[in-house]
Design an enzyme around this catalytic site. Structure first.
Site, PDB file in Angstrom:
ATOM      1  N   HIS A  18       0.839  -1.202   0.000  1.00 45.07           N
ATOM      2  CA  HIS A  18       0.000   0.000   0.000  1.00 45.07           C
ATOM      3  C   HIS A  18       0.871   1.248   0.000  1.00 45.07           C
ATOM      4  CE1 HIS A  18      -2.978   2.936   1.179  1.00 45.07           C
ATOM      5  NE2 HIS A  18      -2.296   3.183   2.271  1.00 45.07           N
ATOM      6  N   ARG A  19       1.892   1.275   0.838  1.00 48.02           N
ATOM      7  CA  ARG A  19       2.788   2.432   0.894  1.00 48.02           C
ATOM      8  C   ARG A  19       3.509   2.627  -0.436  1.00 48.02           C
ATOM      9  NH1 ARG A  19       1.972   5.547   5.424  1.00 48.02           N
ATOM     10  NH2 ARG A  19       1.597   4.202   7.183  1.00 48.02           N
ATOM     11  N   HIS A  27      -6.782   4.403   8.148  1.00 45.84           N
ATOM     12  CA  HIS A  27      -7.330   4.918   9.403  1.00 45.84           C
ATOM     13  C   HIS A  27      -8.701   4.308   9.624  1.00 45.84           C
ATOM     14  CE1 HIS A  27      -9.241   7.791  12.135  1.00 45.84           C
ATOM     15  NE2 HIS A  27      -8.032   7.953  12.593  1.00 45.84           N
TER      16      HIS A  27
END
Length: 55
Positions: A18-19, A27
């Protein structure tokens, strides 16, 4: 104390992907960031289902 389970390893790998894809952060179970990460929650769900079925 956090205990090691295969689920933690899977989540870590997915968070890394994802990063790298340009996502900002996760979140409260939702992805916040660029449009490319819209399907990321689906990836988490599929990975979790695979871990549960493997048990």
């Amino acid at each position: 104390l956090t205990y090691y389970t295969p689920e933690y390893e899977t989540k870590g790998l997915l968070l890394h992907x994802h990063r790298m894809s340009g996502g900002d952060h996760i979140h409260a179970g939702x992805v916040v960031g660029k449009e490319i990460t819209l399907g990321f929650v689906d990836l988490l769900r599929v990975a979790l289902e695979a871990c549960v079925q493997a048990r």
